[in-house]
Motif scaffolding. Structure first.
Motif, PDB file in Angstrom:
ATOM      1  N   GLU A 173     -26.989   8.427  49.540  1.00 51.08           N
ATOM      2  CA  GLU A 173     -25.897   8.203  50.495  1.00 51.08           C
ATOM      3  C   GLU A 173     -24.842   9.307  50.436  1.00 51.08           C
ATOM      4  OE1 GLU A 173     -26.429   6.725  47.719  1.00 51.08           O
ATOM      5  OE2 GLU A 173     -24.564   6.433  46.622  1.00 51.08           O
ATOM      6  N   LYS A 174     -24.907  10.140  49.396  1.00 55.82           N
ATOM      7  CA  LYS A 174     -23.907  11.216  49.276  1.00 55.82           C
ATOM      8  C   LYS A 174     -24.370  12.465  50.037  1.00 55.82           C
ATOM      9  CE  LYS A 174     -21.944   9.314  45.136  1.00 55.82           C
ATOM     10  NZ  LYS A 174     -21.918   9.171  43.706  1.00 55.82           N
ATOM     11  N   ASP A 175     -23.455  13.378  50.273  1.00 59.10           N
ATOM     12  CA  ASP A 175     -23.755  14.627  50.993  1.00 59.10           C
ATOM     13  C   ASP A 175     -24.294  14.341  52.394  1.00 59.10           C
ATOM     14  OD1 ASP A 175     -23.035  16.178  48.750  1.00 59.10           O
ATOM     15  OD2 ASP A 175     -25.031  15.981  47.905  1.00 59.10           O
ATOM     16  N   GLN A 176     -23.751  13.351  53.042  1.00 59.55           N
ATOM     17  CA  GLN A 176     -24.205  12.992  54.386  1.00 59.55           C
ATOM     18  C   GLN A 176     -23.186  13.389  55.453  1.00 59.55           C
ATOM     19  OE1 GLN A 176     -27.354  11.793  55.041  1.00 59.55           O
ATOM     20  NE2 GLN A 176     -27.587  12.259  52.858  1.00 59.55           N
ATOM     21  N   GLY A 177     -22.434  14.425  55.179  1.00 60.63           N
ATOM     22  CA  GLY A 177     -21.505  14.940  56.177  1.00 60.63           C
ATOM     23  C   GLY A 177     -20.117  14.332  56.053  1.00 60.63           C
ATOM     24  N   PRO A 178     -19.281  14.585  57.074  1.00 64.02           N
ATOM     25  CA  PRO A 178     -17.877  14.163  56.996  1.00 64.02           C
ATOM     26  C   PRO A 178     -17.729  12.677  56.646  1.00 64.02           C
ATOM     27  CG  PRO A 178     -18.229  15.530  58.920  1.00 64.02           C
ATOM     28  CD  PRO A 178     -19.584  15.283  58.327  1.00 64.02           C
ATOM     29  N   GLY A 179     -16.836  12.401  55.728  1.00 60.66           N
ATOM     30  CA  GLY A 179     -16.583  11.018  55.338  1.00 60.66           C
ATOM     31  C   GLY A 179     -17.389  10.575  54.140  1.00 60.66           C
ATOM     32  N   SER A 180     -18.553  11.167  53.946  1.00 63.98           N
ATOM     33  CA  SER A 180     -19.367  10.743  52.800  1.00 63.98           C
ATOM     34  C   SER A 180     -18.895  11.486  51.550  1.00 63.98           C
ATOM     35  CB  SER A 180     -20.855  10.995  53.053  1.00 63.98           C
ATOM     36  OG  SER A 180     -21.139  12.375  53.003  1.00 63.98           O
ATOM     37  N   GLU A 181     -19.294  10.951  50.430  1.00 65.25           N
ATOM     38  CA  GLU A 181     -18.929  11.593  49.164  1.00 65.25           C
ATOM     39  C   GLU A 181     -19.779  12.850  48.981  1.00 65.25           C
ATOM     40  OE1 GLU A 181     -16.850  12.443  47.183  1.00 65.25           O
ATOM     41  OE2 GLU A 181     -16.549  10.860  45.715  1.00 65.25           O
ATOM     42  N   SER A 182     -19.211  13.830  48.286  1.00 62.98           N
ATOM     43  CA  SER A 182     -19.903  15.093  48.046  1.00 62.98           C
ATOM     44  C   SER A 182     -20.334  15.169  46.586  1.00 62.98           C
ATOM     45  CB  SER A 182     -18.955  16.249  48.378  1.00 62.98           C
ATOM     46  OG  SER A 182     -19.427  17.451  47.829  1.00 62.98           O
ATOM     47  N   THR A 183     -21.546  15.660  46.348  1.00 61.17           N
ATOM     48  CA  THR A 183     -21.952  15.849  44.947  1.00 61.17           C
ATOM     49  C   THR A 183     -21.417  17.169  44.394  1.00 61.17           C
ATOM     50  OG1 THR A 183     -24.045  16.875  45.592  1.00 61.17           O
ATOM     51  CG2 THR A 183     -24.075  14.497  45.208  1.00 61.17           C
ATOM     52  N   TYR A 184     -21.136  18.102  45.274  1.00 55.54           N
ATOM     53  CA  TYR A 184     -20.616  19.398  44.814  1.00 55.54           C
ATOM     54  C   TYR A 184     -19.116  19.312  44.539  1.00 55.54           C
ATOM     55  CZ  TYR A 184     -18.715  24.127  45.467  1.00 55.54           C
ATOM     56  OH  TYR A 184     -17.996  25.285  45.352  1.00 55.54           O
ATOM     57  N   LYS A 185     -18.381  18.762  45.506  1.00 53.89           N
ATOM     58  CA  LYS A 185     -16.935  18.602  45.315  1.00 53.89           C
ATOM     59  C   LYS A 185     -16.563  17.166  45.659  1.00 53.89           C
ATOM     60  CE  LYS A 185     -14.918  23.158  45.720  1.00 53.89           C
ATOM     61  NZ  LYS A 185     -13.703  23.884  45.950  1.00 53.89           N
ATOM     62  N   PRO A 186     -16.773  16.230  44.752  1.00 52.18           N
ATOM     63  CA  PRO A 186     -16.419  14.848  45.073  1.00 52.18           C
ATOM     64  C   PRO A 186     -14.925  14.724  45.398  1.00 52.18           C
ATOM     65  CG  PRO A 186     -17.018  15.067  42.759  1.00 52.18           C
ATOM     66  CD  PRO A 186     -17.323  16.372  43.405  1.00 52.18           C
ATOM     67  N   HIS A 187     -14.596  13.776  46.281  1.00 53.20           N
ATOM     68  CA  HIS A 187     -13.203  13.718  46.746  1.00 53.20           C
ATOM     69  C   HIS A 187     -12.654  12.295  46.894  1.00 53.20           C
ATOM     70  CE1 HIS A 187     -14.751  12.667  50.775  1.00 53.20           C
ATOM     71  NE2 HIS A 187     -15.701  13.522  50.498  1.00 53.20           N
ATOM     72  N   TYR A 188     -13.454  11.267  46.638  1.00 57.55           N
ATOM     73  CA  TYR A 188     -12.950   9.908  46.863  1.00 57.55           C
ATOM     74  C   TYR A 188     -11.713   9.604  46.021  1.00 57.55           C
ATOM     75  CZ  TYR A 188     -16.821   8.178  49.812  1.00 57.55           C
ATOM     76  OH  TYR A 188     -17.713   7.944  50.836  1.00 57.55           O
ATOM     77  N   MET A 189     -11.734  10.033  44.773  1.00 54.83           N
ATOM     78  CA  MET A 189     -10.575   9.764  43.907  1.00 54.83           C
ATOM     79  C   MET A 189      -9.367  10.572  44.402  1.00 54.83           C
ATOM     80  SD  MET A 189     -10.508   9.480  39.759  1.00 54.83           S
ATOM     81  CE  MET A 189     -11.452  10.954  39.452  1.00 54.83           C
ATOM     82  N   ASP A 190      -9.617  11.790  44.820  1.00 52.80           N
ATOM     83  CA  ASP A 190      -8.542  12.619  45.385  1.00 52.80           C
ATOM     84  C   ASP A 190      -7.920  11.908  46.585  1.00 52.80           C
ATOM     85  OD1 ASP A 190     -10.574  14.262  44.056  1.00 52.80           O
ATOM     86  OD2 ASP A 190      -9.417  16.000  44.687  1.00 52.80           O
ATOM     87  N   ASP A 191      -8.786  11.388  47.467  1.00 53.73           N
ATOM     88  CA  ASP A 191      -8.310  10.746  48.699  1.00 53.73           C
ATOM     89  C   ASP A 191      -7.431   9.534  48.383  1.00 53.73           C
ATOM     90  OD1 ASP A 191      -9.964  12.585  49.927  1.00 53.73           O
ATOM     91  OD2 ASP A 191     -11.549  11.149  50.392  1.00 53.73           O
ATOM     92  N   LEU A 192      -7.915   8.695  47.458  1.00 52.94           N
ATOM     93  CA  LEU A 192      -7.186   7.449  47.163  1.00 52.94           C
ATOM     94  C   LEU A 192      -5.853   7.733  46.464  1.00 52.94           C
ATOM     95  CD1 LEU A 192     -10.193   5.217  46.028  1.00 52.94           C
ATOM     96  CD2 LEU A 192      -8.869   4.986  48.144  1.00 52.94           C
ATOM     97  N   LEU A 193      -5.885   8.650  45.498  1.00 52.88           N
ATOM     98  CA  LEU A 193      -4.635   8.914  44.761  1.00 52.88           C
ATOM     99  C   LEU A 193      -3.635   9.697  45.615  1.00 52.88           C
ATOM    100  CD1 LEU A 193      -6.051   9.557  41.172  1.00 52.88           C
ATOM    101  CD2 LEU A 193      -4.941   7.498  42.063  1.00 52.88           C
ATOM    102  N   ALA A 194      -4.145  10.538  46.502  1.00 58.09           N
ATOM    103  CA  ALA A 194      -3.233  11.221  47.432  1.00 58.09           C
ATOM    104  C   ALA A 194      -2.574  10.186  48.349  1.00 58.09           C
ATOM    105  CB  ALA A 194      -3.988  12.263  48.254  1.00 58.09           C
ATOM    106  N   ALA A 195      -3.348   9.198  48.772  1.00 59.29           N
ATOM    107  CA  ALA A 195      -2.783   8.141  49.622  1.00 59.29           C
ATOM    108  C   ALA A 195      -1.706   7.351  48.878  1.00 59.29           C
ATOM    109  CB  ALA A 195      -3.888   7.196  50.095  1.00 59.29           C
TER     110      ALA A 195
END
Lengths: 308, 144
Positions: A173-195
């Motif tokens: 399910e990862k690396d599926q384009g915009p919105g999905s999580e990235s295996t190279y540069k994961p960002h979900y934690m970045d997104d939540l903590l920035a929010a």
């Protein structure tokens, strides 16, 4: 709030009942505050971690499959959430292996029959991480709307470790384009903590090796790797390294101490679970989030920043 | 580790990475870090008795060497992101040498290169590094 993942089976795994207890407390407290329901998997067992895998990988697969089987058979949900990267990784791995390797299904069937419970078939249960859970059920807008105590002024480097993204083939399910999580540069934690108001620093070692499984057997290798992770976070200007795995968290804490005692190299950056940071932003007390249980004591810093 | 084909030894490479040469321009630093990291991966390949490739992937020999290093050794993917990050910082330092955050970017590039060095150095000491986590294989799989 999305109904997706509003109620999920909760698989804490062993570390969250031991060294990662603060992660367990904060995950439950944040879920409650956000109106999400965690139903612990009844009679869960070890995921096989690395100990069983190193004796017999198929037995490890069976142990993880048993947990998924309980969710499929006995719980009225189709999703299990595992906050520990190791557990998450192993549940995803057995899902992959059952689907792709006939031998794995054979072993799982045989041992399930021997143990007297239903076997697990691929696709019955979806495994997600705590990051997926909050990101998909609440999202950044949902977090922003609920902030009571912004993390503004707190500089955070996010460390995802390895088992959240590697090997890539078990995370389709990862690396599926915009919105999905990235295996190279994961960002979900970045997104939540920035929010939640945190200032996320650009940290180039988000998924870099910490020595992981060799942290005890070969401490010097691990200490060198962890020290570079810590020093780089400081060069990035981070006050805090946010973690989403109890093994990563313990490794960073332990080798921060070891780097100072064995090599005389002191670093000041603090480690906090991302759920502890989110919890603070949501107005949950530090005690309920288990801040006092972390080896890396960030309470002084958080007080300075007006977050405690 | 003895130098291979005139390359610096791993210890020399680590020592060089620890040196903070303030005279280096961003472009010179980028070039040197890329060269040092290619040498690091060449050491690993030579250790595995593989002739290091001269080919490039996405314009970088470093990425081709990494891909070569992963063949039959999936745990070597543990340093995939470090190689890609180094390529990223190489491009940043070359394309925007006057950027206001150039000092920070140079420090990040050094940190990434150092991590690659430490990881590969760690693999020489503990060949199973990355097996359990990054390739989801059993440690000491041959003995299992």
């Amino acid at each position: 709030m999305s109904e997706k993942y509003k109620t999920v089976a909760y698989y804490p795994g062993c570390a969250l009942e031991g060294t990662g207890h603060g992660y367990n407390r904060s995950t439950k407290a944040v879920g409650k505050k956000l109106g999400l329901n965690l139903v612990e998997v009844p009679n869960w067992n070890c995921c096989g971690a690395m100990e069983v895998k190193n004796i017999d990988p198929e037995i490890q697969n069976y142990l993880s499959a048993r947990n998924l089987g309980i969710v499929a058979e006995k719980m009225n949900v189709d999703t299990v959430m595992a906050p520990c990267n190791g557990c998450y990784h192993n549940l995803k791995k057995v899902e992959h292996d059952i689907a792709k390797k006939p031998k794995t299904q054979e072993v799982v069937d045989r041992l399930s029959q021997k143990a007297g419970h239903a076997t697990y078939q691929a696709g019955q249960v979806e495994t997600i991480h705590a990051l997926d859970w909050i990101k998909d059920a609440i999202g950044e807008d949902g977090i922003r709307a609920r902030i009571k105590n912004s993390l503004k002024g707190l500089k955070v480097a996010n460390y995802y470790g390895c088992m959240y993204t590697r090997p890539r083939n078990i995370f389709p399910e990862k690396d599926q384009g915009p919105g999905s999580e990235s295996t190279y540069k994961p960002h979900y934690m970045d997104d939540l903590l920035a929010a939640a108001g945190a200032e996320i620093v650009d940290y180039p070692l988000k998924t870099a090796c910490c020595g992981g499984a060799h942290t005890l057997a070969d401490s010097d290798t691990s200490t060198k790797l962890v020290l570079n992770l810590l020093q780089t976070a400081e060069v990035c200007g981070a006050d805090i390294i946010a973690t989403e795995c109890p093994t990563c968290h313990s490794g960073l804490e332990m080798h921060q101490v070891r780097a100072e005692t064995e090599h005389g190299i002191k670093t000041n950056v603090k480690m906090l679970y991302f759920t502890q940071l989110l919890g603070l932003a949501l107005g949950i007390s530090g005690r309920k989030l288990g801040l006092q249980e972390n080896v890396s004591d960030a309470r002084g810093l958080l007080k300075e920043k007006g977050l405690l | 580790m003895i130098g291979v084909n005139g390359m610096r030894t791993m210890a020399e490479l680590e020592a060089r990475l620890l040196t903070r040469d303030a005279a280096l321009t961003p472009v010179a630093l980028a070039d040197e870090l890329l060269d040092l990291c290619e040498q690091i991966l060449c050491h690993w390949l030579s250790h595995k008795q593989v002739v290091p490739t001269e080919a490039k992937v996405e314009g970088f020999r470093l990425l081709a060497l990494h891909r070569q290093g992963c063949k039959g050794e999936p745990s070597f993917n543990a340093c995939r992101e470090s190689c890609r990050e180094l390529a990223y910082y190489y491009n940043l330092l070359h394309l925007e040498p006057e950027h206001p955050q150039i000092t920070s970017r140079m420090a990040m590039a050094r940190a990434v290169a150092m991590h690659l060095c430490l990881f590969v150095g760690g693999k020489f000491e503990v060949p199973e590094l990355g097996d359990d986590c990054c390739s989801s294989q059993a440690l000491r799989a041959g003995a299992a």
